[in-house]
Scaffold this motif. Sequence first.
Motif, PDB file in Angstrom:
ATOM      1  N   VAL A 185      12.273   7.285   6.440  1.00  0.00           N
ATOM      2  CA  VAL A 185      12.842   8.286   7.340  1.00  0.00           C
ATOM      3  C   VAL A 185      12.121   8.329   8.677  1.00  0.00           C
ATOM      4  O   VAL A 185      12.578   9.024   9.596  1.00  0.00           O
ATOM      5  CB  VAL A 185      12.848   9.686   6.687  1.00  0.00           C
ATOM      6  N   ALA A 186      11.018   7.627   8.801  1.00  0.00           N
ATOM      7  CA  ALA A 186      10.294   7.546  10.069  1.00  0.00           C
ATOM      8  C   ALA A 186       9.289   6.408   9.963  1.00  0.00           C
ATOM      9  O   ALA A 186       8.999   5.911   8.877  1.00  0.00           O
ATOM     10  CB  ALA A 186       9.595   8.861  10.394  1.00  0.00           C
ATOM     11  N   GLY A 187       8.765   6.010  11.123  1.00  0.00           N
ATOM     12  CA  GLY A 187       7.744   4.973  11.147  1.00  0.00           C
ATOM     13  C   GLY A 187       8.330   3.595  11.333  1.00  0.00           C
ATOM     14  O   GLY A 187       9.530   3.414  11.528  1.00  0.00           O
ATOM     15  N   GLY A 188       7.466   2.603  11.285  1.00  0.00           N
ATOM     16  CA  GLY A 188       7.873   1.224  11.474  1.00  0.00           C
ATOM     17  C   GLY A 188       6.696   0.383  11.918  1.00  0.00           C
ATOM     18  O   GLY A 188       5.555   0.851  11.959  1.00  0.00           O
ATOM     19  N   GLY A 207       5.489  -0.623  14.725  1.00  0.00           N
ATOM     20  CA  GLY A 207       4.681  -0.208  15.870  1.00  0.00           C
ATOM     21  C   GLY A 207       4.386   1.271  15.901  1.00  0.00           C
ATOM     22  O   GLY A 207       3.986   1.798  16.942  1.00  0.00           O
ATOM     23  N   GLU A 208       4.580   1.954  14.780  1.00  0.00           N
ATOM     24  CA  GLU A 208       4.362   3.400  14.729  1.00  0.00           C
ATOM     25  C   GLU A 208       3.492   3.743  13.518  1.00  0.00           C
ATOM     26  O   GLU A 208       3.852   3.430  12.386  1.00  0.00           O
ATOM     27  CB  GLU A 208       5.698   4.137  14.634  1.00  0.00           C
ATOM     28  N   SER A 209       2.387   4.395  13.777  1.00  0.00           N
ATOM     29  CA  SER A 209       1.487   4.781  12.701  1.00  0.00           C
ATOM     30  C   SER A 209       1.714   6.242  12.334  1.00  0.00           C
ATOM     31  O   SER A 209       1.548   7.130  13.170  1.00  0.00           O
ATOM     32  CB  SER A 209       0.025   4.584  13.115  1.00  0.00           C
ATOM     33  N   ILE A 210       2.098   6.476  11.094  1.00  0.00           N
ATOM     34  CA  ILE A 210       2.191   7.826  10.567  1.00  0.00           C
ATOM     35  C   ILE A 210       0.973   8.048   9.694  1.00  0.00           C
ATOM     36  O   ILE A 210       0.756   7.331   8.716  1.00  0.00           O
ATOM     37  CB  ILE A 210       3.499   8.033   9.785  1.00  0.00           C
ATOM     38  N   ALA A 211       0.156   9.042  10.069  1.00  0.00           N
ATOM     39  CA  ALA A 211      -1.127   9.243   9.409  1.00  0.00           C
ATOM     40  C   ALA A 211      -1.024  10.157   8.207  1.00  0.00           C
ATOM     41  O   ALA A 211      -1.817  10.043   7.265  1.00  0.00           O
ATOM     42  CB  ALA A 211      -2.140   9.814  10.407  1.00  0.00           C
ATOM     43  N   PHE A 221       0.837  -1.191   0.000  1.00  0.00           N
ATOM     44  CA  PHE A 221       0.000   0.000   0.000  1.00  0.00           C
ATOM     45  C   PHE A 221       0.877   1.247   0.000  1.00  0.00           C
ATOM     46  O   PHE A 221       1.903   1.292   0.695  1.00  0.00           O
ATOM     47  CB  PHE A 221      -0.911   0.030   1.236  1.00  0.00           C
ATOM     48  N   VAL A 222       0.459   2.246  -0.749  1.00  0.00           N
ATOM     49  CA  VAL A 222       1.135   3.537  -0.763  1.00  0.00           C
ATOM     50  C   VAL A 222       0.080   4.641  -0.843  1.00  0.00           C
ATOM     51  O   VAL A 222      -1.034   4.428  -1.329  1.00  0.00           O
ATOM     52  CB  VAL A 222       2.118   3.685  -1.953  1.00  0.00           C
ATOM     53  N   THR A 223       0.466   5.815  -0.339  1.00  0.00           N
ATOM     54  CA  THR A 223      -0.363   6.999  -0.527  1.00  0.00           C
ATOM     55  C   THR A 223       0.234   7.824  -1.658  1.00  0.00           C
ATOM     56  O   THR A 223       1.342   7.565  -2.130  1.00  0.00           O
ATOM     57  CB  THR A 223      -0.417   7.846   0.750  1.00  0.00           C
ATOM     58  N   GLY A 224      -0.500   8.834  -2.076  1.00  0.00           N
ATOM     59  CA  GLY A 224      -0.007   9.692  -3.144  1.00  0.00           C
ATOM     60  C   GLY A 224       1.209  10.497  -2.714  1.00  0.00           C
ATOM     61  O   GLY A 224       1.431  10.728  -1.521  1.00  0.00           O
ATOM     62  N   PRO A 225       2.029  10.934  -3.680  1.00  0.00           N
ATOM     63  CA  PRO A 225       3.255  11.650  -3.343  1.00  0.00           C
ATOM     64  C   PRO A 225       2.987  13.087  -2.918  1.00  0.00           C
ATOM     65  O   PRO A 225       2.050  13.731  -3.385  1.00  0.00           O
ATOM     66  CB  PRO A 225       4.033  11.618  -4.662  1.00  0.00           C
ATOM     67  N   TRP A 245      -3.211   2.197  10.755  1.00  0.00           N
ATOM     68  CA  TRP A 245      -3.179   2.697  12.129  1.00  0.00           C
ATOM     69  C   TRP A 245      -2.347   1.792  13.041  1.00  0.00           C
ATOM     70  O   TRP A 245      -2.171   2.092  14.201  1.00  0.00           O
ATOM     71  CB  TRP A 245      -4.592   2.842  12.678  1.00  0.00           C
ATOM     72  N   ASP A 246      -1.827   0.674  12.487  1.00  0.00           N
ATOM     73  CA  ASP A 246      -0.911  -0.185  13.243  1.00  0.00           C
ATOM     74  C   ASP A 246       0.538   0.255  13.031  1.00  0.00           C
ATOM     75  O   ASP A 246       1.269   0.501  13.984  1.00  0.00           O
ATOM     76  CB  ASP A 246      -1.059  -1.646  12.808  1.00  0.00           C
ATOM     77  N   GLY A 247       0.958   0.327  11.767  1.00  0.00           N
ATOM     78  CA  GLY A 247       2.337   0.680  11.471  1.00  0.00           C
ATOM     79  C   GLY A 247       2.508   1.075  10.023  1.00  0.00           C
ATOM     80  O   GLY A 247       2.073   0.352   9.118  1.00  0.00           O
ATOM     81  N   THR A 248       3.091   2.231   9.793  1.00  0.00           N
ATOM     82  CA  THR A 248       3.376   2.706   8.441  1.00  0.00           C
ATOM     83  C   THR A 248       4.786   3.272   8.413  1.00  0.00           C
ATOM     84  O   THR A 248       5.381   3.570   9.453  1.00  0.00           O
ATOM     85  CB  THR A 248       2.401   3.817   8.001  1.00  0.00           C
ATOM     86  N   GLU A 249       5.327   3.432   7.213  1.00  0.00           N
ATOM     87  CA  GLU A 249       6.623   4.070   7.043  1.00  0.00           C
ATOM     88  C   GLU A 249       6.467   5.338   6.216  1.00  0.00           C
ATOM     89  O   GLU A 249       5.659   5.386   5.277  1.00  0.00           O
ATOM     90  CB  GLU A 249       7.612   3.136   6.344  1.00  0.00           C
ATOM     91  N   LEU A 250       7.231   6.352   6.581  1.00  0.00           N
ATOM     92  CA  LEU A 250       7.322   7.568   5.786  1.00  0.00           C
ATOM     93  C   LEU A 250       8.517   7.404   4.858  1.00  0.00           C
ATOM     94  O   LEU A 250       9.658   7.270   5.307  1.00  0.00           O
ATOM     95  CB  LEU A 250       7.499   8.778   6.696  1.00  0.00           C
ATOM     96  N   ILE A 251       8.240   7.364   3.559  1.00  0.00           N
ATOM     97  CA  ILE A 251       9.260   7.122   2.548  1.00  0.00           C
ATOM     98  C   ILE A 251       9.639   8.451   1.878  1.00  0.00           C
ATOM     99  O   ILE A 251       8.769   9.246   1.526  1.00  0.00           O
ATOM    100  CB  ILE A 251       8.762   6.130   1.476  1.00  0.00           C
ATOM    101  N   LEU A 252      10.943   8.654   1.707  1.00  0.00           N
ATOM    102  CA  LEU A 252      11.456   9.831   1.025  1.00  0.00           C
ATOM    103  C   LEU A 252      12.249   9.368  -0.197  1.00  0.00           C
ATOM    104  O   LEU A 252      13.028   8.417  -0.119  1.00  0.00           O
ATOM    105  CB  LEU A 252      12.363  10.635   1.947  1.00  0.00           C
TER     106      LEU A 252
END
Length: 673
Positions: free
Chosen positions: A234-237, A239-243, A187-191, A212-219
């Motif tokens: 660059v962030a997330g994992g 156990g960390e949800s980045i919304a 799964f990915v969100t828009g850029p 809402w369980d765990g996502t990554e912020l991709i750069l």
Amino acid sequence: MVPIGPYGTWPSPIDAELAAGRDGSPDFVGVVGEEVWWTEPRPTEGGRRALVRRRADGDTRSLLPAPWNVRTRVIEYGGRPWAAVPRGAGGPLVVFAHFPDQRLYAYEPDGAGEPRPLTPLSAVGQGLRWADPVLVPERGEVWCVLEEFTGEAPTDVRRVLAAVPLDGSAAEDRGRVRELSDGRHRFVTGPRLSPDGSRAAYLAWDHPAMPWDGTELILADIGDDGVLEGARPVAGGPGESIAQADWAPDGRLLFSSDRTGWWNLYRTDPAPAVSPSSHPADREGAAVPLCPREEEFGGPLWQLGRRWFHPLENGLIAVIHGRGATALGILDPESGEVVDAAGPWTAWGSTLAVHGSRVVGVAASPRTAAEVVELDTRSGRTRVVGRAHDDAVDPAYYPEPQIRTFTGPGGRDIHALVYPPHHPGRAAPADELPPYVIWVHGGPTSQVPLVLDLEIAYFTSRGIGVAEVNYGGSTGYGREYRDRLREQWGVVDVEDCAAVARALADEGTADPRRLAIRGGSAGGWTSAASLATTDVYACGTVIYPVLDLTDWSSDDGTHDFESQYMESLIGPRADLPGRYEERSPITHAERISVPFLLLQGLDDVICRPVQCERFLARTAGRGIPHAYIAFEGEGHGFRRADTMVRALEAELSLYAQTFGIDRPDVPLLELKK
């Protein structure tokens, strides 16, 4: 003297047609030059979503007539379906997803032409879908999420970031679509493009995690040829949800993360390259919290393109935040102070747009339906600029909500909104207690907001109380509250709803013999499970529900997005197959001993009609009064006015028959045995 009449018999000007016609909320706001645009529901136009344009002079109208339907099916729940840019004298250019064929279209609303397709039809049903678009006119492209089905099963699917040419050359040629990401994530969100256009940020996650369980912020860096290079987290994992993530005007990256247990806002300077092999914990030191609070500055990503914050040109940040209820505020990232917008609104939708010093969002209150609201950050003044609420009936008929916290098993808190029966010209006999319906929200990772809902008023103005329960697992109260439902779906939700119902009866608010439960989707699951495993309710309404976990978790049981949701809600299926069967309401259908109403859309691919049919087969011949209404042309969530009218009147008839209420003005629901 006020006339006396039994609860449930009161006359009301809020009929089912009125409630259905006012259903839904404006959404996905945007600013195009000096104009404000948004989508809004049209229940009386076949349930389509219209794209609405408000010009600078206040003139407001739909860009496209029916049957154009601006809505995407990516991850089935959809997401942001449009993007537009101003183009001077030529007028704006808009790109949008059309629901019936799921193609992207380009349109110049100030020109004489019709929308022209940018993407091809798929050989696999609606197997090419697009969402969360960003126009990149300097490259002659629109960048977005591409969801592409590769086979017949719902899980035969891949998602990538893609660039679609604006010249229409891909309308008949899939090969002209340029893929930007490598497909390594499910799964990915828009850029989100950096201010200098050199980098792109997006979110990604993989099964079995939900966002809402765990996502990554991709750069990723954007090469001169428009290719994304060096994609790295660059962030997330896990156990960390980045919304959400977005760029500040100075080129620093902002994101909403729940690493502390609450979705709070952070800022990082992503300039130093980070090795793709770095562990998320090694990157946390680079993130600076901007307003650490036990409040939510984010939410569950059920749809792509959701916004809980938006940077302004002056360095301030518009934020939607709160604990339970939400407010629109302006955050100073240097001081950490938030100044909230004035106004009556108690719930802001997860959509924001900014133009100069102005912020546009969608907000509602217990006295007003959702409106498009603009905040001028210089003056602090707010005004309604779209879908302004108007009282179709005397607001004296609106319910008066109570924000309550109940005590559940083990002393845990349960948040709820209670709407007692309310009528300006009627009262009940002093010795009578009112019937109450427990409303269960869907998701289950969601919440009920404190807003005016004419479906609730439909019941309360007739003398039937409603209690909406934000049971354990709901959002808005931090991750610990949200995680109460981990491996406990069908337990905690059922217990919390029953605890609220019993508490209302014990305190003398509700008649313990006239309690009902209703809910749709995940709420349908909780309603059915409650009827099968408790003796609290006299009847129930079950709407497009999950009923059989074993079937729902199979390869073709539901859509891909939620196909492994049960891994967290129930537990690992490979290790706990018996739990899946034991928790399913269909397993205990024979225990249901009270009347029920089952409502289902025949086009539902999330909760399929076959589950309802199997459930009914289990209850057949037992003499339990019930009704099943299936609606052609409806999917997961009813959108057509005629469907909503029939469903609402059928529900009221169920309660009238079960609770002994005389309602000759409502079509009689035939209950079979």
